[in-house]
Design a protein around this motif. Structure first.
Motif, PDB file in Angstrom:
ATOM      1  N   ILE A  63       3.028   1.733 -10.844  1.00  0.00           N
ATOM      2  CA  ILE A  63       2.045   2.368  -9.968  1.00  0.00           C
ATOM      3  C   ILE A  63       0.650   1.968 -10.434  1.00  0.00           C
ATOM      4  O   ILE A  63       0.273   2.226 -11.572  1.00  0.00           O
ATOM      5  CB  ILE A  63       2.189   3.900  -9.984  1.00  0.00           C
ATOM      6  CG1 ILE A  63       3.585   4.305  -9.506  1.00  0.00           C
ATOM      7  CG2 ILE A  63       1.111   4.562  -9.136  1.00  0.00           C
ATOM      8  CD1 ILE A  63       3.921   5.766  -9.717  1.00  0.00           C
ATOM      9  N   CYS A  64      -0.093   1.322  -9.547  1.00  0.00           N
ATOM     10  CA  CYS A  64      -1.461   0.887  -9.850  1.00  0.00           C
ATOM     11  C   CYS A  64      -2.376   1.363  -8.724  1.00  0.00           C
ATOM     12  O   CYS A  64      -2.503   0.696  -7.692  1.00  0.00           O
ATOM     13  CB  CYS A  64      -1.520  -0.635  -9.997  1.00  0.00           C
ATOM     14  SG  CYS A  64      -0.614  -1.248 -11.430  1.00  0.00           S
ATOM     15  N   MET A 101       4.017   7.191  -4.421  1.00  0.00           N
ATOM     16  CA  MET A 101       2.925   6.481  -5.086  1.00  0.00           C
ATOM     17  C   MET A 101       3.348   5.065  -5.470  1.00  0.00           C
ATOM     18  O   MET A 101       2.578   4.118  -5.361  1.00  0.00           O
ATOM     19  CB  MET A 101       2.424   7.258  -6.292  1.00  0.00           C
ATOM     20  CG  MET A 101       1.642   8.508  -5.906  1.00  0.00           C
ATOM     21  SD  MET A 101       0.657   9.277  -7.212  1.00  0.00           S
ATOM     22  CE  MET A 101       1.781   9.444  -8.556  1.00  0.00           C
ATOM     23  N   ARG A 102       4.599   4.907  -5.922  1.00  0.00           N
ATOM     24  CA  ARG A 102       5.098   3.582  -6.313  1.00  0.00           C
ATOM     25  C   ARG A 102       5.154   2.651  -5.102  1.00  0.00           C
ATOM     26  O   ARG A 102       4.831   1.471  -5.197  1.00  0.00           O
ATOM     27  CB  ARG A 102       6.482   3.717  -6.948  1.00  0.00           C
ATOM     28  CG  ARG A 102       6.942   2.498  -7.707  1.00  0.00           C
ATOM     29  CD  ARG A 102       8.252   2.723  -8.468  1.00  0.00           C
ATOM     30  NE  ARG A 102       8.133   3.802  -9.435  1.00  0.00           N
ATOM     31  CZ  ARG A 102       8.747   5.002  -9.344  1.00  0.00           C
ATOM     32  NH1 ARG A 102       9.529   5.263  -8.317  1.00  0.00           N
ATOM     33  NH2 ARG A 102       8.586   5.918 -10.260  1.00  0.00           N
ATOM     34  N   LYS A 103       5.558   3.183  -3.950  1.00  0.00           N
ATOM     35  CA  LYS A 103       5.640   2.385  -2.726  1.00  0.00           C
ATOM     36  C   LYS A 103       4.263   2.123  -2.121  1.00  0.00           C
ATOM     37  O   LYS A 103       4.024   1.061  -1.562  1.00  0.00           O
ATOM     38  CB  LYS A 103       6.533   3.083  -1.681  1.00  0.00           C
ATOM     39  CG  LYS A 103       7.978   3.157  -2.064  1.00  0.00           C
ATOM     40  CD  LYS A 103       8.597   1.780  -2.112  1.00  0.00           C
ATOM     41  CE  LYS A 103      10.067   1.867  -2.458  1.00  0.00           C
ATOM     42  NZ  LYS A 103      10.665   0.567  -2.689  1.00  0.00           N
ATOM     43  N   TYR A 105       1.229   2.287  -3.797  1.00  0.00           N
ATOM     44  CA  TYR A 105       0.282   1.667  -4.733  1.00  0.00           C
ATOM     45  C   TYR A 105       1.031   0.843  -5.791  1.00  0.00           C
ATOM     46  O   TYR A 105       0.922   1.105  -6.986  1.00  0.00           O
ATOM     47  CB  TYR A 105      -0.582   2.736  -5.407  1.00  0.00           C
ATOM     48  CG  TYR A 105      -1.321   3.611  -4.431  1.00  0.00           C
ATOM     49  CD1 TYR A 105      -2.443   3.143  -3.761  1.00  0.00           C
ATOM     50  CD2 TYR A 105      -0.880   4.901  -4.161  1.00  0.00           C
ATOM     51  CE1 TYR A 105      -3.122   3.946  -2.851  1.00  0.00           C
ATOM     52  CE2 TYR A 105      -1.554   5.715  -3.253  1.00  0.00           C
ATOM     53  CZ  TYR A 105      -2.668   5.228  -2.602  1.00  0.00           C
ATOM     54  OH  TYR A 105      -3.342   6.020  -1.705  1.00  0.00           O
ATOM     55  N   PRO A 106       1.789  -0.179  -5.331  1.00  0.00           N
ATOM     56  CA  PRO A 106       2.531  -0.979  -6.326  1.00  0.00           C
ATOM     57  C   PRO A 106       1.596  -1.867  -7.136  1.00  0.00           C
ATOM     58  O   PRO A 106       0.537  -2.266  -6.667  1.00  0.00           O
ATOM     59  CB  PRO A 106       3.447  -1.823  -5.437  1.00  0.00           C
ATOM     60  CG  PRO A 106       2.674  -1.983  -4.158  1.00  0.00           C
ATOM     61  CD  PRO A 106       1.933  -0.668  -3.984  1.00  0.00           C
ATOM     62  N   CYS A 107       2.007  -2.138  -8.336  1.00  0.00           N
ATOM     63  CA  CYS A 107       1.233  -3.053  -9.175  1.00  0.00           C
ATOM     64  C   CYS A 107       1.450  -4.480  -8.656  1.00  0.00           C
ATOM     65  O   CYS A 107       2.546  -4.813  -8.213  1.00  0.00           O
ATOM     66  CB  CYS A 107       1.668  -2.956 -10.630  1.00  0.00           C
ATOM     67  SG  CYS A 107       1.276  -1.359 -11.373  1.00  0.00           S
ATOM     68  N   PRO A 108       0.397  -5.282  -8.743  1.00  0.00           N
ATOM     69  CA  PRO A 108       0.539  -6.686  -8.270  1.00  0.00           C
ATOM     70  C   PRO A 108       1.477  -7.484  -9.161  1.00  0.00           C
ATOM     71  O   PRO A 108       1.729  -7.212 -10.269  1.00  0.00           O
ATOM     72  CB  PRO A 108      -0.883  -7.231  -8.357  1.00  0.00           C
ATOM     73  CG  PRO A 108      -1.718  -6.240  -9.060  1.00  0.00           C
ATOM     74  CD  PRO A 108      -0.924  -4.986  -9.209  1.00  0.00           C
TER      75      PRO A 108
END
Length: 108
Positions: A63-64, A101-103, A105-108
């Motif tokens: 999560i980013c 949040m993971r879906k 704001y995923p990390c690049p």
């Protein structure tokens, strides 16, 4: 002095195991219900719940959240996703919030 570690270990081992009682946990449905109320107390509750979730996650969780994202934006994204999904409503609220949040704001 040598007895202290033994006494401490014995005391810790004699404590009951921590078990989660699901009746005390909030579901995604409960989160959705609370966060769609037009009441200042519930709005504050949702802001706090999301802030606690944000404080507990990071890149290690996949999560980013982009810099500048407001708590209002986070609450809106999470609440809409949970409210619109029977599957997320059935989850523990914490799990549902982290999933969204993971879906979202995923990390690049």
């Amino acid at each position: 002095m040598q007895r202290l570690p033994i006494t401490l270990a014995a005391a810790l081992l004699s404590l009951p195991a921590f078990a989660q009682d699901s009746s005390t946990q909030m579901t995604g449905a409960g989160f959705s219900e609370a966060c769609t109320r037009a009441n200042e107390s519930w709005i504050s509750f949702c802001n706090g719940y999301i802030q606690a979730a944000v404080d507990s996650v990071g890149k290690r969780d996949g999560i980013c959240i982009p810099s500048g994202t407001t708590r209002t934006e986070l609450v809106t994204v999470v609440e809409k996703a949970i409210t619109g999904s029977d599957q997320l409503k059935a989850l523990n609220a914490n799990e549902a919030v982290h999933f969204v949040m993971r879906k979202s704001y995923p990390c690049p």
